[in-house]
Design an enzyme around this catalytic site. Structure first.
Site, PDB file in Angstrom:
ATOM      1  N   ARG A 183       0.945  -1.299  -0.111  1.00 51.60           N
ATOM      2  CA  ARG A 183      -0.094   0.049   0.106  1.00 51.60           C
ATOM      3  C   ARG A 183       0.934   1.290  -0.074  1.00 51.60           C
ATOM      4  O   ARG A 183       1.836   1.309   0.723  1.00 51.60           O
ATOM      5  CB  ARG A 183      -1.062  -0.015   1.389  1.00 51.60           C
ATOM      6  CG  ARG A 183      -1.924   1.255   1.260  1.00 51.60           C
ATOM      7  CD  ARG A 183      -2.279   1.530   2.663  1.00 51.60           C
ATOM      8  NE  ARG A 183      -3.106   2.604   2.885  1.00 51.60           N
ATOM      9  CZ  ARG A 183      -3.012   3.497   3.871  1.00 51.60           C
ATOM     10  NH1 ARG A 183      -2.388   3.146   5.210  1.00 51.60           N
ATOM     11  NH2 ARG A 183      -3.887   4.480   3.956  1.00 51.60           N
ATOM     12  N   HIS A 217      -7.327   6.441   1.037  1.00 48.17           N
ATOM     13  CA  HIS A 217      -8.066   5.569   1.540  1.00 48.17           C
ATOM     14  C   HIS A 217      -8.832   5.226   0.272  1.00 48.17           C
ATOM     15  O   HIS A 217     -10.092   4.370   0.413  1.00 48.17           O
ATOM     16  CB  HIS A 217      -9.097   6.014   2.561  1.00 48.17           C
ATOM     17  CG  HIS A 217      -8.501   6.273   3.747  1.00 48.17           C
ATOM     18  ND1 HIS A 217      -9.095   7.361   4.824  1.00 48.17           N
ATOM     19  CD2 HIS A 217      -7.512   5.820   4.527  1.00 48.17           C
ATOM     20  CE1 HIS A 217      -8.357   7.567   5.725  1.00 48.17           C
ATOM     21  NE2 HIS A 217      -7.500   6.394   5.700  1.00 48.17           N
ATOM     22  N   GLU A 220      -8.580  -3.770   2.802  1.00 46.43           N
ATOM     23  CA  GLU A 220      -7.684  -3.094   2.367  1.00 46.43           C
ATOM     24  C   GLU A 220      -6.641  -4.119   1.625  1.00 46.43           C
ATOM     25  O   GLU A 220      -6.051  -4.335   0.326  1.00 46.43           O
ATOM     26  CB  GLU A 220      -6.962  -2.249   2.657  1.00 46.43           C
ATOM     27  CG  GLU A 220      -7.905  -0.797   3.146  1.00 46.43           C
ATOM     28  CD  GLU A 220      -7.395  -0.095   3.931  1.00 46.43           C
ATOM     29  OE1 GLU A 220      -7.094   1.232   3.545  1.00 46.43           O
ATOM     30  OE2 GLU A 220      -7.027  -0.117   5.140  1.00 46.43           O
TER      31      GLU A 220
END
Length: 391
Positions: free
Chosen positions: A89, A178, A378
């Site tokens: 990420r 996000h 995620e």
């Protein structure tokens, strides 16, 4: 069967999940915490058992080595060739990276240059990627960007009202964050509602230590509360959210604070912590008897409501409001406070359903606007990107 690692790196930690594909099953998860500190700890969870090791972890390279050794030790990965890739990420890809990419040396240099867009996130995330590239150089490393999802924003919603040359010369604009979470949550919510995502109007409240509100119109990001960096928008754990820069200059003049100290104050000493003087954690504020702890929670609710209302107006209505992430999934009081202020939209809260956690509707069956809790994932979205790019 493919095995994919999903990594979420921080300045002193990284969380991980190991998936098998195509069944998308988690076979190992955990974290390296307090990296570079005396009381470092490494955790690995296999099925229902968790193993915790208190050991010095001086840097990210040592943490990566410990993870690889543990996966081998517990026979989760017998040979590194079983790994299809590692997904990372990365909060902000700027205008350089509009989609997930396989990291090579050229891309790595670009990532390093983008560090200032989100210094609290991009820099440690890039350090984490470098560590994996050094320890397991033959395994593809993929960067998955939170900002990719928000590339659909129009100029109306991503430009600031400052001289246009600063966008042309330095790409100063809203990037959001996000996005990985919203991209998972929005389709899931639409499915629960029995609606076609591509003709729906949803507002996703990703509420955690970092918090954002995103308008999703017809399956795409329409507007979002975080801006050039993850500092702006709603009140957060230690971040101020929206704040007048002239007030920062005033504080600097009064205290002798430097600009770096001022930005550090807005990132690390503000938000719930700054208002309450107690903690940045909602659980601590609930238990506290200090009046400012309750005030912090009320301000937090107010700022979320403010953005939800604005986005309902921008989209000319809303079909569903979704709560996700740590606070959104587990703090029934915050959810109740937000819903109570949105009844004018046609939302009828189901306060009984709201008392417990888990994926569910928390609005009444006859509510015009639905309210839902949808736990985010995620890591799964990151792993899916790895599979897509290494196919």
């Amino acid at each position: 069967m493919k095995k994919v690692l999903a990594i979420n790196s921080g300045s002193s930690s990284f969380k991980y999940k190991l998936f098998t594909f195509p069944n998308e099953k988690v076979v190992a998860s955990g974290m390296a915490d307090r990296v570079g500190m005396a009381n470092a700890v490494f955790k690995i969870k296999l099925n229902s058992k968790e193993y915790i090791k208190n050991t010095p972890i001086p840097n990210q390279e040592a943490a990566v080595s410990l993870l690889i050794e543990s996966l081998k030790k517990f026979n989760v990965v017998k040979d590194l060739k079983e790994l299809s890739g590692v997904g990372h990420r990365v909060v902000n890809g700027g205008e350089v990276f509009k989609h997930s990419v396989v990291i090579n040396q050229a891309n790595l240099k670009q990532l390093i240059k983008l560090g200032n867009l989100a210094p609290l996130h991009n820099i440690p995330e890039t350090v984490g990627i470098e560590a994996f590239m050094q320890i397991i150089p033959d395994i593809p490393q993929i960067a998955v960007f939170d900002t990719s999802y928000h590339q659909s924003l129009s100029e109306i919603n991503y430009l600031y009202s400052i001289p246009y040359r600063y966008y042309e010369d330095y790409a100063v604009r809203k990037y959001g964050a996000h996005g990985i979470s919203v991209e998972y949550v929005a389709p899931r919510a639409a499915k629960m509602m029995g609606k076609n995502l591509n003709i729906s109007k949803l507002i996703v409240c990703h509420l955690g230590s970092g918090s954002s509100v995103t308008a999703v119109k017809n399956g795409k990001s329409y507007d979002t509360s975080m801006g050039f960096s993850p500092l702006t928008g709603v009140t957060m754990g230690t971040r101020s959210g929206d704040f007048d820069p002239s007030a920062l200059r005033y504080i600097m003049d009064k205290t002798g604070m430097s600009i770096d100290e001022g930005i550090d104050m807005l990132n690390h000493e503000s938000g719930l912590l700054g208002i309450s003087g107690v903690s940045s954690d909602m659980r601590d504020l609930i238990e506290s008897k200090q009046k400012r702890a309750e005030l912090a929670r009320r301000i937090y609710i107010n700022r979320v409501v403010r953005y939800v209302g604005a986005y309902a107006a921008e989209m000319d209505g809303v079909d569903g409001i979704i709560f996700t992430a740590g606070v959104g999934e587990h703090d029934s009081g915050i959810r109740a406070g937000v819903m109570s202020s949105l009844r004018y939209l046609g939302l009828k809260p189901d306060y009984k359903a709201n008392r417990t956690d888990g994926e569910k509707f928390i609005s009444m069956p006859n509510s015009k606007v639905k309210a839902l809790v949808v736990p985010t994932n995620e890591e799964l979205m990151i792993a899916r990107e790895v599979v897509r790019l290494t196919r």
